[in-house]
Design a protein around this motif. Structure first.
Motif, PDB file in Angstrom:
ATOM      1  N   VAL A   8      55.067  75.877  45.943  1.00  6.82           N
ATOM      2  CA  VAL A   8      54.511  76.737  46.982  1.00  6.82           C
ATOM      3  C   VAL A   8      55.128  76.312  48.306  1.00  6.82           C
ATOM      4  O   VAL A   8      55.092  75.133  48.670  1.00  6.82           O
ATOM      5  CB  VAL A   8      52.971  76.616  47.038  1.00  6.82           C
ATOM      6  N   GLU A   9      55.715  77.273  49.021  1.00  9.19           N
ATOM      7  CA  GLU A   9      56.327  76.977  50.312  1.00  9.19           C
ATOM      8  C   GLU A   9      55.408  77.429  51.437  1.00  9.19           C
ATOM      9  O   GLU A   9      54.853  78.523  51.392  1.00  9.19           O
ATOM     10  CB  GLU A   9      57.680  77.684  50.440  1.00  9.19           C
ATOM     11  N   GLU A  10      55.264  76.573  52.444  1.00 10.05           N
ATOM     12  CA  GLU A  10      54.471  76.889  53.631  1.00 10.05           C
ATOM     13  C   GLU A  10      55.217  76.395  54.857  1.00 10.05           C
ATOM     14  O   GLU A  10      55.909  75.382  54.802  1.00 10.05           O
ATOM     15  CB  GLU A  10      53.098  76.210  53.572  1.00 10.05           C
ATOM     16  N   LYS A  11      55.056  77.125  55.965  1.00 13.36           N
ATOM     17  CA  LYS A  11      55.647  76.682  57.227  1.00 13.36           C
ATOM     18  C   LYS A  11      54.659  75.783  57.948  1.00 13.36           C
ATOM     19  O   LYS A  11      53.464  76.080  58.018  1.00 13.36           O
ATOM     20  CB  LYS A  11      55.995  77.875  58.118  1.00 13.36           C
ATOM     21  N   ASP A  12      55.173  74.687  58.492  1.00  6.02           N
ATOM     22  CA  ASP A  12      54.306  73.797  59.258  1.00  6.02           C
ATOM     23  C   ASP A  12      54.269  74.262  60.715  1.00  6.02           C
ATOM     24  O   ASP A  12      54.855  75.298  61.069  1.00  6.02           O
ATOM     25  CB  ASP A  12      54.740  72.336  59.134  1.00  6.02           C
ATOM     26  N   GLU A  13      53.586  73.503  61.582  1.00  4.72           N
ATOM     27  CA  GLU A  13      53.430  73.909  62.971  1.00  4.72           C
ATOM     28  C   GLU A  13      54.750  73.911  63.739  1.00  4.72           C
ATOM     29  O   GLU A  13      54.860  74.547  64.788  1.00  4.72           O
ATOM     30  CB  GLU A  13      52.404  73.018  63.696  1.00  4.72           C
ATOM     31  N   ASN A  14      55.766  73.243  63.215  1.00  2.00           N
ATOM     32  CA  ASN A  14      57.091  73.230  63.846  1.00  2.00           C
ATOM     33  C   ASN A  14      57.999  74.327  63.298  1.00  2.00           C
ATOM     34  O   ASN A  14      59.159  74.417  63.692  1.00  2.00           O
ATOM     35  CB  ASN A  14      57.763  71.870  63.643  1.00  2.00           C
ATOM     36  N   GLY A  15      57.494  75.117  62.375  1.00  2.00           N
ATOM     37  CA  GLY A  15      58.274  76.199  61.788  1.00  2.00           C
ATOM     38  C   GLY A  15      59.157  75.769  60.630  1.00  2.00           C
ATOM     39  O   GLY A  15      59.925  76.570  60.110  1.00  2.00           O
ATOM     40  N   GLU A  16      59.051  74.512  60.241  1.00  4.13           N
ATOM     41  CA  GLU A  16      59.840  74.027  59.116  1.00  4.13           C
ATOM     42  C   GLU A  16      59.103  74.292  57.806  1.00  4.13           C
ATOM     43  O   GLU A  16      57.885  74.222  57.753  1.00  4.13           O
ATOM     44  CB  GLU A  16      60.129  72.534  59.274  1.00  4.13           C
ATOM     45  N   ILE A  17      59.871  74.591  56.771  1.00  3.38           N
ATOM     46  CA  ILE A  17      59.279  74.911  55.474  1.00  3.38           C
ATOM     47  C   ILE A  17      58.998  73.624  54.710  1.00  3.38           C
ATOM     48  O   ILE A  17      59.870  72.770  54.563  1.00  3.38           O
ATOM     49  CB  ILE A  17      60.200  75.835  54.656  1.00  3.38           C
TER      50      ILE A  17
END
Length: 117
Positions: free
Chosen positions: A39-48
């Motif tokens: 499962v891929e999610e973006k963190d608060e820095n926009g990194e996956i």
């Protein structure tokens, strides 16, 4: 069965490399796919960031937990390599040496990358 310090080092490096091969490497993704979902999610820095989610089912769930746990897979890798060596030393020796050399090379590469960056 007594083992020498050199054999212990070879077993340790081979187990390390086999475990990483099973748990993390792309080449063995087909082994993990039936038991784990990425499962891929973006963190608060926009990194996956990629997370592993264990699939449902008793057997699939158990094997998914095993394959997502580096420590668990490491124990079973060590057991497998030792039993292979104990019962089939002539077959196991080249496998152990190849995995040990690859494991040591991976450690050296990680150290070099840390020095460069």
């Amino acid at each position: 069965m007594d083992i020498t310090p050199m054999e212990l080092l070879i077993f340790a490096l081979a187990s390390f490399r086999l475990t990483r091969l099973i748990v993390f490497d792309k080449i063995t993704e087909f082994l993990r796919k039936p038991f784990l979902e990425e499962v891929e999610e973006k963190d608060e820095n926009g990194e996956i960031e990629v997370f592993l989610v264990v699939k449902d089912g008793k057997l699939r769930g158990f094997l998914g937990e095993l394959l997502s746990c580096y420590w668990c897979t490491g124990v079973w890798s060590a057991v497998f390599l030792y039993l292979l060596y104990y019962f089939y030393a002539s077959l196991a020796t080249p496998v152990l040496l190849i995995l040990a050399v690859a494991g040591l090379a991976a450690i050296i590469e990680s150290l070099v990358q840390k020095l460069i960056n």
